[in-house]
Design a protein around this motif. Structure first.
Motif, PDB file in Angstrom:
ATOM      1  N   PHE A   1       0.831  -1.199   0.000  1.00  0.00           N
ATOM      2  CA  PHE A   1       0.000   0.000   0.000  1.00  0.00           C
ATOM      3  C   PHE A   1       0.870   1.255   0.000  1.00  0.00           C
ATOM      4  O   PHE A   1       0.638   2.194  -0.778  1.00  0.00           O
ATOM      5  N   VAL A   2       1.884   1.282   0.868  1.00  0.00           N
ATOM      6  CA  VAL A   2       2.766   2.450   0.970  1.00  0.00           C
ATOM      7  C   VAL A   2       3.565   2.643  -0.321  1.00  0.00           C
ATOM      8  O   VAL A   2       3.711   3.768  -0.819  1.00  0.00           O
ATOM      9  N   GLN A   3       4.090   1.550  -0.875  1.00  0.00           N
ATOM     10  CA  GLN A   3       4.896   1.642  -2.084  1.00  0.00           C
ATOM     11  C   GLN A   3       4.125   2.254  -3.239  1.00  0.00           C
ATOM     12  O   GLN A   3       4.608   3.161  -3.922  1.00  0.00           O
ATOM     13  N   ASN A   4       2.904   1.778  -3.467  1.00  0.00           N
ATOM     14  CA  ASN A   4       2.183   2.147  -4.687  1.00  0.00           C
ATOM     15  C   ASN A   4       1.309   3.383  -4.549  1.00  0.00           C
ATOM     16  O   ASN A   4       0.941   3.986  -5.561  1.00  0.00           O
ATOM     17  N   PHE A   5       0.998   3.775  -3.326  1.00  0.00           N
ATOM     18  CA  PHE A   5       0.161   4.957  -3.144  1.00  0.00           C
ATOM     19  C   PHE A   5       0.898   6.129  -2.492  1.00  0.00           C
ATOM     20  O   PHE A   5       0.360   7.239  -2.458  1.00  0.00           O
ATOM     21  N   VAL A   6       2.107   5.877  -2.005  1.00  0.00           N
ATOM     22  CA  VAL A   6       2.880   6.950  -1.363  1.00  0.00           C
ATOM     23  C   VAL A   6       4.243   7.105  -2.026  1.00  0.00           C
ATOM     24  O   VAL A   6       4.547   8.148  -2.611  1.00  0.00           O
ATOM     25  N   ILE A   7       5.086   6.079  -1.967  1.00  0.00           N
ATOM     26  CA  ILE A   7       6.457   6.169  -2.476  1.00  0.00           C
ATOM     27  C   ILE A   7       6.475   6.388  -3.987  1.00  0.00           C
ATOM     28  O   ILE A   7       7.154   7.289  -4.494  1.00  0.00           O
ATOM     29  N   LEU A   8       5.738   5.574  -4.714  1.00  0.00           N
ATOM     30  CA  LEU A   8       5.742   5.685  -6.173  1.00  0.00           C
ATOM     31  C   LEU A   8       5.140   7.004  -6.641  1.00  0.00           C
ATOM     32  O   LEU A   8       5.629   7.625  -7.598  1.00  0.00           O
ATOM     33  N   GLU A   9       4.089   7.438  -5.967  1.00  0.00           N
ATOM     34  CA  GLU A   9       3.469   8.717  -6.313  1.00  0.00           C
ATOM     35  C   GLU A   9       4.424   9.870  -6.055  1.00  0.00           C
ATOM     36  O   GLU A   9       4.518  10.813  -6.847  1.00  0.00           O
ATOM     37  N   SER A  10       5.138   9.811  -4.939  1.00  0.00           N
ATOM     38  CA  SER A  10       6.101  10.878  -4.626  1.00  0.00           C
ATOM     39  C   SER A  10       7.249  10.901  -5.626  1.00  0.00           C
ATOM     40  O   SER A  10       7.700  11.961  -6.051  1.00  0.00           O
ATOM     41  N   ALA A  11       7.732   9.714  -6.002  1.00  0.00           N
ATOM     42  CA  ALA A  11       8.873   9.624  -6.917  1.00  0.00           C
ATOM     43  C   ALA A  11       8.553  10.210  -8.286  1.00  0.00           C
ATOM     44  O   ALA A  11       9.433  10.779  -8.949  1.00  0.00           O
ATOM     45  N   THR A  12       7.310  10.102  -8.728  1.00  0.00           N
ATOM     46  CA  THR A  12       6.960  10.525 -10.078  1.00  0.00           C
ATOM     47  C   THR A  12       6.255  11.880 -10.133  1.00  0.00           C
ATOM     48  O   THR A  12       5.977  12.382 -11.226  1.00  0.00           O
ATOM     49  N   SER A  13       5.968  12.479  -8.996  1.00  0.00           N
ATOM     50  CA  SER A  13       5.281  13.772  -8.999  1.00  0.00           C
ATOM     51  C   SER A  13       6.270  14.912  -9.230  1.00  0.00           C
ATOM     52  O   SER A  13       7.486  14.735  -9.103  1.00  0.00           O
ATOM     53  N   VAL A  14       5.747  16.069  -9.540  1.00  0.00           N
ATOM     54  CA  VAL A  14       6.606  17.241  -9.786  1.00  0.00           C
ATOM     55  C   VAL A  14       7.241  17.740  -8.499  1.00  0.00           C
ATOM     56  O   VAL A  14       8.429  18.058  -8.451  1.00  0.00           O
ATOM     57  N   SER A  15       6.478  17.791  -7.420  1.00  0.00           N
ATOM     58  CA  SER A  15       6.974  18.316  -6.153  1.00  0.00           C
ATOM     59  C   SER A  15       7.736  17.279  -5.339  1.00  0.00           C
ATOM     60  O   SER A  15       8.551  17.623  -4.486  1.00  0.00           O
ATOM     61  N   HIS A  16       7.468  16.004  -5.592  1.00  0.00           N
ATOM     62  CA  HIS A  16       8.040  14.885  -4.824  1.00  0.00           C
ATOM     63  C   HIS A  16       7.642  14.925  -3.355  1.00  0.00           C
ATOM     64  O   HIS A  16       8.325  14.337  -2.513  1.00  0.00           O
ATOM     65  N   ASP A  17       6.547  15.583  -3.049  1.00  0.00           N
ATOM     66  CA  ASP A  17       6.084  15.642  -1.661  1.00  0.00           C
ATOM     67  C   ASP A  17       5.522  14.291  -1.218  1.00  0.00           C
ATOM     68  O   ASP A  17       5.023  13.506  -2.027  1.00  0.00           O
ATOM     69  N   PHE A  18       5.628  14.069   0.080  1.00  0.00           N
ATOM     70  CA  PHE A  18       5.101  12.858   0.710  1.00  0.00           C
ATOM     71  C   PHE A  18       3.588  12.980   0.863  1.00  0.00           C
ATOM     72  O   PHE A  18       3.040  14.096   0.860  1.00  0.00           O
ATOM     73  N   HIS A  19       2.901  11.850   1.024  1.00  0.00           N
ATOM     74  CA  HIS A  19       1.459  11.844   1.257  1.00  0.00           C
ATOM     75  C   HIS A  19       1.181  11.319   2.664  1.00  0.00           C
ATOM     76  O   HIS A  19       0.858  10.136   2.839  1.00  0.00           O
ATOM     77  N   PRO A  20       1.327  12.178   3.681  1.00  0.00           N
ATOM     78  CA  PRO A  20       1.246  11.694   5.069  1.00  0.00           C
ATOM     79  C   PRO A  20      -0.122  11.139   5.444  1.00  0.00           C
ATOM     80  O   PRO A  20      -0.215  10.234   6.262  1.00  0.00           O
ATOM     81  N   HIS A  21      -1.182  11.666   4.870  1.00  0.00           N
ATOM     82  CA  HIS A  21      -2.513  11.198   5.232  1.00  0.00           C
ATOM     83  C   HIS A  21      -2.772   9.779   4.722  1.00  0.00           C
ATOM     84  O   HIS A  21      -3.382   8.968   5.424  1.00  0.00           O
ATOM     85  N   ILE A  22      -2.290   9.477   3.524  1.00  0.00           N
ATOM     86  CA  ILE A  22      -2.424   8.114   3.009  1.00  0.00           C
ATOM     87  C   ILE A  22      -1.562   7.164   3.826  1.00  0.00           C
ATOM     88  O   ILE A  22      -1.969   6.033   4.140  1.00  0.00           O
ATOM     89  N   PHE A  23      -0.370   7.609   4.188  1.00  0.00           N
ATOM     90  CA  PHE A  23       0.530   6.780   4.992  1.00  0.00           C
ATOM     91  C   PHE A  23      -0.090   6.476   6.349  1.00  0.00           C
ATOM     92  O   PHE A  23      -0.093   5.321   6.809  1.00  0.00           O
ATOM     93  N   ALA A  24      -0.634   7.496   7.012  1.00  0.00           N
ATOM     94  CA  ALA A  24      -1.258   7.299   8.319  1.00  0.00           C
ATOM     95  C   ALA A  24      -2.487   6.398   8.219  1.00  0.00           C
ATOM     96  O   ALA A  24      -2.736   5.560   9.091  1.00  0.00           O
ATOM     97  N   ALA A  25      -3.252   6.551   7.146  1.00  0.00           N
ATOM     98  CA  ALA A  25      -4.424   5.701   6.954  1.00  0.00           C
ATOM     99  C   ALA A  25      -4.025   4.245   6.760  1.00  0.00           C
ATOM    100  O   ALA A  25      -4.714   3.339   7.238  1.00  0.00           O
ATOM    101  N   SER A  26      -2.908   4.017   6.086  1.00  0.00           N
ATOM    102  CA  SER A  26      -2.438   2.641   5.896  1.00  0.00           C
ATOM    103  C   SER A  26      -1.977   2.033   7.212  1.00  0.00           C
ATOM    104  O   SER A  26      -2.167   0.829   7.453  1.00  0.00           O
TER     105      SER A  26
END
Length: 224
Positions: free
Chosen positions: A98-123
């Motif tokens: 869940f973390v890899q595909n909805f947080v890490i991968l999204e951050s790696a490919t986004s323009v800002s490379h920001d983390f998604h803390p709410h998705i991480f906490a929900a997981s």
């Protein structure tokens, strides 16, 4: 007991395939750590950032499984306990997938490379608290999987009381954390709240097993 390593392998392979599809649109350096406002502060090579978590998705459950199968007591468990143990062994794979595909991968490919803390906490809430707590209700005494403290490992009655109580504690804290992760904006308050709601139950159940050990709970030993 069903073999949870097979599920871990499927999830790991799926994550590797998804990461490979993103390889060309990912920069040479990707973030692996972020500050309190979810901005990247630690960068690693692309291959490490994209494939570290998929490897861990398989490796961690595999190591746990190898330790668990050496516990002869598990062979005497009922079907519900064996299924619960298998679910707990597979938890790292589900959480990291869940973390890899909805947080890490999204951050790696986004323009800002920001983390998604709410998705991480929900997981965390979903897998490491709610799903874990549910399965702890069914785990019978053993020395490999469950709430392993000096008191639960020495007395089957303390084990049962602790796990019956712990299941509710983890599920309730998980529901609270899930709501918290959706309602509170990122920042210091969010970070502190997540840490308390995540780690608090683990600390609480350790002391709970200690305190009930001084009560009259009988002296039934573990089967090991």
């Amino acid at each position: 007991m069903t073999n949870p390593v097979g599920l871990a392998a499927v999830l790991a392979i799926t994550s590797i395939i998804l990461a490979a599809f993103k390889w060309k649109v990912t920069p040479d350096q990707v973030p692996l750590w972020w500050d309190i406002n979810a901005h990247p502060i630690w960068w690693v090579p692309r291959w490490l950032g994209l494939f570290l978590f998929p490897v861990l998705q398989f490796l961690i459950p595999y190591i746990i499984y190898q330790l668990v199968v050496r516990n002869s007591n598990l062979e005497r468990h009922g079907g519900e306990s064996k299924h619960a143990v298998a679910h707990i062994i597979g938890l790292p794979a589900l959480f990291l997938f869940f973390v890899q595909n909805f947080v890490i991968l999204e951050s790696a490919t986004s323009v800002s490379h920001d983390f998604h803390p709410h998705i991480f906490a929900a997981s965390i809430a979903l897998w490491l608290l709610i799903w874990l707590g549910y399965n702890l209700w069914y785990v019978e005494p053993n020395s490999a999987v469950g709430i392993l403290t000096p008191w639960t490992l020495s007395n089957a009655t303390i084990w049962k009381n602790t796990h019956d109580h712990t299941g509710w504690v983890f599920v309730i804290f998980g529901i609270i954390l899930l709501i918290f992760s959706l309602a509170v904006p990122k920042g210091l308050v969010f970070l502190i709240g997540v840490l308390i709601l995540w780690l608090g139950p683990y600390i609480y159940v350790f002391f709970y097993s200690y305190f009930i050990s001084s009560a009259d709970v009988g002296s039934e030993p573990l089967l090991d």
